[in-house]
Design a protein around this motif. Structure first.
Motif, short mmCIF file in Angstrom:
data_model
loop_
_atom_site.label_atom_id
_atom_site.label_comp_id
_atom_site.label_asym_id
_atom_site.label_seq_id
_atom_site.Cartn_x
_atom_site.Cartn_y
_atom_site.Cartn_z
N PRO A 109 25.38 33.22 69.17
CA PRO A 109 26.37 34.00 68.41
C PRO A 109 27.70 34.12 69.14
O PRO A 109 27.77 34.07 70.38
N GLU A 110 28.76 34.30 68.38
CA GLU A 110 30.09 34.46 68.94
C GLU A 110 30.17 35.68 69.86
O GLU A 110 30.96 35.70 70.81
N GLN A 111 29.35 36.70 69.59
CA GLN A 111 29.41 37.93 70.39
C GLN A 111 28.84 37.74 71.79
O GLN A 111 28.98 38.62 72.65
N VAL A 112 28.16 36.63 72.06
CA VAL A 112 27.54 36.38 73.36
C VAL A 112 28.39 35.38 74.13
O VAL A 112 28.68 34.28 73.64
N SER A 113 28.79 35.73 75.34
CA SER A 113 29.63 34.83 76.16
C SER A 113 28.80 33.67 76.69
O SER A 113 27.57 33.74 76.76
N HIS A 114 29.50 32.61 77.08
CA HIS A 114 28.80 31.48 77.69
C HIS A 114 28.09 31.90 78.97
O HIS A 114 26.97 31.45 79.24
N ASP A 115 28.73 32.75 79.77
CA ASP A 115 28.11 33.18 81.02
C ASP A 115 26.79 33.91 80.74
O ASP A 115 25.79 33.68 81.43
N SER A 116 26.78 34.78 79.73
CA SER A 116 25.54 35.47 79.37
C SER A 116 24.54 34.49 78.77
O SER A 116 23.34 34.55 79.06
N TYR A 287 14.62 33.06 69.88
CA TYR A 287 15.98 33.17 70.40
C TYR A 287 16.87 34.00 69.48
O TYR A 287 17.76 34.72 69.96
N ALA A 288 16.62 33.94 68.17
CA ALA A 288 17.37 34.79 67.25
C ALA A 288 17.10 36.26 67.57
O ALA A 288 18.01 37.10 67.56
N GLN A 289 15.82 36.59 67.86
CA GLN A 289 15.48 37.96 68.22
C GLN A 289 16.14 38.37 69.53
O GLN A 289 16.69 39.48 69.64
N LEU A 290 16.11 37.48 70.51
CA LEU A 290 16.72 37.79 71.81
C LEU A 290 18.22 38.04 71.67
O LEU A 290 18.76 38.99 72.27
N PHE A 291 18.89 37.24 70.87
CA PHE A 291 20.33 37.43 70.68
C PHE A 291 20.62 38.68 69.86
O PHE A 291 21.61 39.38 70.10
N ASP A 292 19.75 39.00 68.90
CA ASP A 292 19.92 40.26 68.16
C ASP A 292 19.83 41.45 69.11
O ASP A 292 20.65 42.39 69.04
N TRP A 293 18.84 41.44 70.00
CA TRP A 293 18.71 42.52 70.98
C TRP A 293 19.92 42.58 71.90
O TRP A 293 20.35 43.66 72.30
N THR A 294 20.49 41.42 72.22
CA THR A 294 21.68 41.39 73.08
C THR A 294 22.87 42.05 72.38
O THR A 294 23.58 42.87 72.97
N ILE A 295 23.06 41.70 71.13
CA ILE A 295 24.17 42.29 70.36
C ILE A 295 23.98 43.79 70.21
O ILE A 295 24.93 44.57 70.24
N LYS A 298 20.39 46.02 73.87
CA LYS A 298 19.09 46.18 74.51
C LYS A 298 18.89 45.21 75.67
O LYS A 298 18.16 45.50 76.62
N LEU A 299 19.51 44.05 75.59
CA LEU A 299 19.49 43.06 76.67
C LEU A 299 20.90 42.93 77.23
O LEU A 299 21.85 42.77 76.47
N LYS A 300 21.00 43.01 78.55
CA LYS A 300 22.31 42.94 79.21
C LYS A 300 22.22 41.98 80.39
O LYS A 300 22.06 42.41 81.54
N PRO A 301 22.27 40.68 80.13
CA PRO A 301 22.16 39.70 81.22
C PRO A 301 23.15 40.02 82.34
O PRO A 301 24.35 40.16 82.09
N ARG A 302 22.64 40.13 83.56
CA ARG A 302 23.50 40.51 84.69
C ARG A 302 23.92 39.28 85.49
O ARG A 302 23.07 38.60 86.08
N THR A 303 25.21 39.02 85.52
CA THR A 303 25.74 37.93 86.32
C THR A 303 26.15 38.48 87.69
O THR A 303 27.09 39.27 87.79
N HIS A 304 25.43 38.09 88.70
CA HIS A 304 25.67 38.57 90.06
C HIS A 304 26.99 38.03 90.61
O HIS A 304 27.74 38.74 91.28
N ALA A 305 27.25 36.76 90.32
CA ALA A 305 28.48 36.11 90.79
C ALA A 305 28.77 34.92 89.90
O ALA A 305 27.86 34.32 89.31
#
Length: 334
Positions: A109-116, A287-295, A298-305
């Motif tokens: 989805p557009e709401q999810v960044s490439h990094d995430s 993956y649709a469910q995972l991205f729905d939770w991200t939007i 509920k899911l907040k992928p953490r980029t350390h660096a």
């Protein structure tokens, strides 16, 4: 294109960033311009020649990418140029371009960044498949997550919470304890200063954890068998601790537990046996469910660096030194 190339096994120091020809497009595949790729412990093993999927040399490591489709091969029906996607690849992810079978490419989805997005192809997929499909996790159950501050651990913590579980997490430092709590863990145990077996039994009124998610292995797995609930399920999904444990059959019998294997590559068609066509719809729904939770937050992928691909050795050394909380993301286009 630029890519990290290993021409001999030996870890990050045996690889270098090279200018090579892009891979040829194949029927049923898409070409993805990689905007972000994940550094991972699995890639370290691949580069050392120690992973269960021993890739032939020369090889380009990397299994998780996010980017944009720039070309489609004959027979591709689900994607077109310009689509934002994530993709799981057996190898080849540490590059500016990768050619991937459409079965392991998923709309982002557009709401999810490439990094995430680069967190999702294997670590979030594995955690979802392990907890939802294989362990059949139910709301209200206790889930014990080891190595909870790493990429795999944080994904498991978040997905267990999204499925309604009570999460107990083990970590090795105060800083990691804080991060894991931020990602939803109900109880966090620092194994360096606490007997975590006794702590788990205390938190569960002596019953033990219903599901144990273990990316560590070794002594951690052995001790987990001493604090698992009757009818419990333990998932040995990695061996970051170094030793691959054995499972005493008498404990499995007496405690009435299940030891559940999860190899996400099987669902991607990387195993020795063909995958049923119905698997495609199941994966896309996951993956649709995972991205729905991200939007939904509920899911907040953490980029350390975040590092340019040219600094891949730094990224992988951070993982080897256990400095990373979440994922290190590399940017091939920079």
């Amino acid at each position: 294109m630029k890519a990290v190339v290993c021409r001999q096994y030996g870890g990050p120091d045996s690889a270098r960033l090279e200018e090579i020809a892009p891979p040829a497009i194949r029927p049923g595949s898409v070409r993805v311009q990689v905007q972000a790729c994940s550094a991972s412990f699995a890639s370290l093993l691949v580069m050392e020649g120690k992973h269960q999927n021993r890739a032939p040399l020369p090889l380009i490591p990397g299994t998780e990418v996010a980017g944009v489709v720039i070309e489609t091969g004959e027979g591709v029906t689900q994607f077109q140029a310009g689509d934002r996607v994530i993709a799981g690849v057996q190898s080849g992810g540490y590059a500016q371009e990768v050619v991937v079978p459409q079965q392991t490419v998923f709309h982002m989805p557009e709401q999810v960044s490439h990094d995430s997005g680069a967190h999702f192809p294997t670590i979030y997929g594995t955690a979802y498949g392990a907890l939802q499909w294989r362990a059949d996790l139910m709301p209200g159950e206790f889930v014990l997550v080891h190595g909870a501050a790493g990429g795999s651990g944080l994904a498991a913590v978040e997905i267990a919470k999204a499925l309604g579980a009570t999460v107990i997490a083990t970590v090795g430092s105060q800083a990691k304890e804080s991060i894991v709590r931020q990602h939803g863990a109900d109880h966090v145990i620092n194994y360096r200063d606490t007997d975590w077996r006794d702590a788990v039994l205390g938190l569960t009124d002596g019953r033990g954890a219903d599901v144990i998610y273990d990316p560590v292995g070794g002594d951690t797995f052995d001790t987990s068998l001493r604090c698992i609930a009757p009818d419990g399920r333990i998932i040995p999904m990695g061996f970051a601790g170094g030793r691959i444990p054995t499972v005493p059959a008498n404990i499995v019998l007496v405690k009435n537990i299940s030891v559940i294997g999860v190899y996400w590559g099987y669902y991607f068609g990387w195993g020795r046996h063909p995958v049923a066509p119905a698997n495609d719809a199941r994966l896309r729904a996951a993956y649709a469910q995972l991205f729905d939770w991200t939007i939904q937050g509920k899911l907040k992928p953490r980029t350390h660096a975040t590092l340019p691909l040219s600094e891949f050795k730094t990224a992988l050394r951070m993982i080897a030194n256990r400095e990373v909380m979440g994922r290190v993301i590399m940017k091939p286009q920079e």
